[in-house]
Motif scaffolding. Structure first.
Motif, mmCIF file in Angstrom:
data_model
loop_
_atom_site.group_PDB
_atom_site.id
_atom_site.type_symbol
_atom_site.label_atom_id
_atom_site.label_comp_id
_atom_site.label_asym_id
_atom_site.label_seq_id
_atom_site.Cartn_x
_atom_site.Cartn_y
_atom_site.Cartn_z
ATOM 1 N N HIS A 290 0.813 -1.223 0.000
ATOM 2 C CA HIS A 290 0.000 0.000 0.000
ATOM 3 C C HIS A 290 0.843 1.268 0.000
ATOM 4 N N ASN A 291 2.072 1.161 -0.477
ATOM 5 C CA ASN A 291 2.916 2.344 -0.669
ATOM 6 C C ASN A 291 2.674 2.858 -2.089
ATOM 7 N N TYR A 292 1.486 3.403 -2.304
ATOM 8 C CA TYR A 292 1.035 3.688 -3.664
ATOM 9 C C TYR A 292 1.850 4.778 -4.363
ATOM 10 N N GLY A 293 2.329 5.754 -3.616
ATOM 11 C CA GLY A 293 3.125 6.810 -4.228
ATOM 12 C C GLY A 293 4.418 6.274 -4.820
ATOM 13 N N PHE A 294 5.152 5.516 -4.017
ATOM 14 C CA PHE A 294 6.383 4.894 -4.505
ATOM 15 C C PHE A 294 6.072 3.937 -5.649
ATOM 16 N N ALA A 295 5.021 3.150 -5.485
ATOM 17 C CA ALA A 295 4.675 2.152 -6.494
ATOM 18 C C ALA A 295 4.406 2.808 -7.846
ATOM 19 N N ALA A 296 3.659 3.907 -7.841
ATOM 20 C CA ALA A 296 3.344 4.599 -9.092
ATOM 21 C C ALA A 296 4.606 5.176 -9.727
ATOM 22 N N ALA A 297 5.465 5.759 -8.904
ATOM 23 C CA ALA A 297 6.711 6.340 -9.425
ATOM 24 C C ALA A 297 7.591 5.260 -10.044
ATOM 25 N N PHE A 298 7.668 4.105 -9.387
ATOM 26 C CA PHE A 298 8.485 3.016 -9.912
ATOM 27 C C PHE A 298 7.880 2.444 -11.193
ATOM 28 N N LYS B 116 -2.210 2.386 -14.030
ATOM 29 C CA LYS B 116 -3.543 2.990 -14.126
ATOM 30 C C LYS B 116 -4.307 2.823 -12.817
ATOM 31 N N ASP B 117 -4.240 1.628 -12.251
ATOM 32 C CA ASP B 117 -4.922 1.371 -10.978
ATOM 33 C C ASP B 117 -4.348 2.243 -9.862
ATOM 34 N N LEU B 118 -3.040 2.381 -9.847
ATOM 35 C CA LEU B 118 -2.390 3.192 -8.815
ATOM 36 C C LEU B 118 -2.759 4.665 -8.961
#
Length: 248
Positions: free
Chosen positions: A204-212, A230-232
């Motif tokens: 649930h670290n969505y910010g990092f996940a989207a950036a990566f 897209k989901d993030l």
């Protein structure tokens, strides 16, 4: 007494054990790093080569992976390979070093990620060659492949403790290779960032996940995280009103 210590003892150059419980001071490190290569440092390399070759031959007698891992762990201590590598680094030596290469590989196999990430820049900077038994010739790619397998396992098992650990390691690796030119290695670079995105999304670290995920696609459009991104982005957009309310 280890093979290395026996050999060095004969030449009055006994290898010291790595028994330090605290890091050397910066002043000492700088002085040692700038010191010329001593005759002893030049002489000990052949003995460590003989030791690593003996250990590699012994490893071939094992069939069980756990037995191999146990032997590698014991050999690292018995022959003080990390002590030798520390002296190699501080002395400023730079040559194709088969001991350094195999010890690094063992550290990856043993998942000793702190040691791996400490030595990775040295492997790249000195352009140390991987042993010919490996298909890849690129040290970051070698590490990424191993981490990718571990991360996939933790994701498949939804093992939170393992995911937290692998996320931390992936973040550190990304920092280490942040200036890497992925030209010709697009698949590998995309794999690193895509896996980091998947792991962080599961935590649930969505910010990092989207950036990566964005970085993975920038390196390789076929990284396989377009849907995830897209989901993030939707999740992050949905959280914006909540953040605005909290700010008020």
């Amino acid at each position: 007494m280890s093979l290395v210590k026996k050999s060095l003892a004969k030449t009055a150059s006994v290898v010291p054990s790595s028994t330090e419980t605290h890091a050397p001071t910066a002043a000492i490190d700088v002085a040692q790093a700038n010191a010329p290569v001593t005759e002893n440092e030049q002489k000990e390399y052949p003995f460590f080569v003989a030791a690593i070759e003996s250990d590699l031959a012994q490893l071939k007698t094992f069939t069980d992976i756990a037995d191999k891992a146990s032997y590698k762990s014991e050999a690292l201590k018995r022959n003080d390979y990390l002590g030798y590598i520390k002296r190699y680094r501080l002395s400023g030596q730079n040559h194709h070093n088969t001991v350094l290469a195999w010890v690094f590989i063992w550290l990856v196999d043993l998942k000793r990620w702190d040691d791996v990430l400490e030595l990775l820049p040295l492997m790249v900077e000195q352009k140390q060659p991987l042993p010919t038994v490996f298909n890849t010739k690129h040290w970051p790619a070698f590490v990424i492949d191993q981490l990718y397998d571990d991360a996939n396992y933790y994701l498949s098992q939804s093992e939170q403790a393992g995911l937290f650990t692998i996320s931390f390691v992936l973040h550190r690796l990304i920092t280490t290779v942040k200036n890497q030119d992925w030209t010709g290695l697009e698949v590998v670079g995309g794999k690193l960032y895509a896996m980091a995105a998947k792991v962080d999304a599961s935590l649930h670290n969505y910010g990092f996940a989207a950036a990566f995920a964005e970085q993975a696609l920038a390196i390789n459009e076929g990284a396989g995280v377009k849907g995830l991104l897209k989901d993030l982005q939707k999740l992050l957009k949905q959280s914006e009103p909540e953040q605005a309310v909290d700010a008020d």
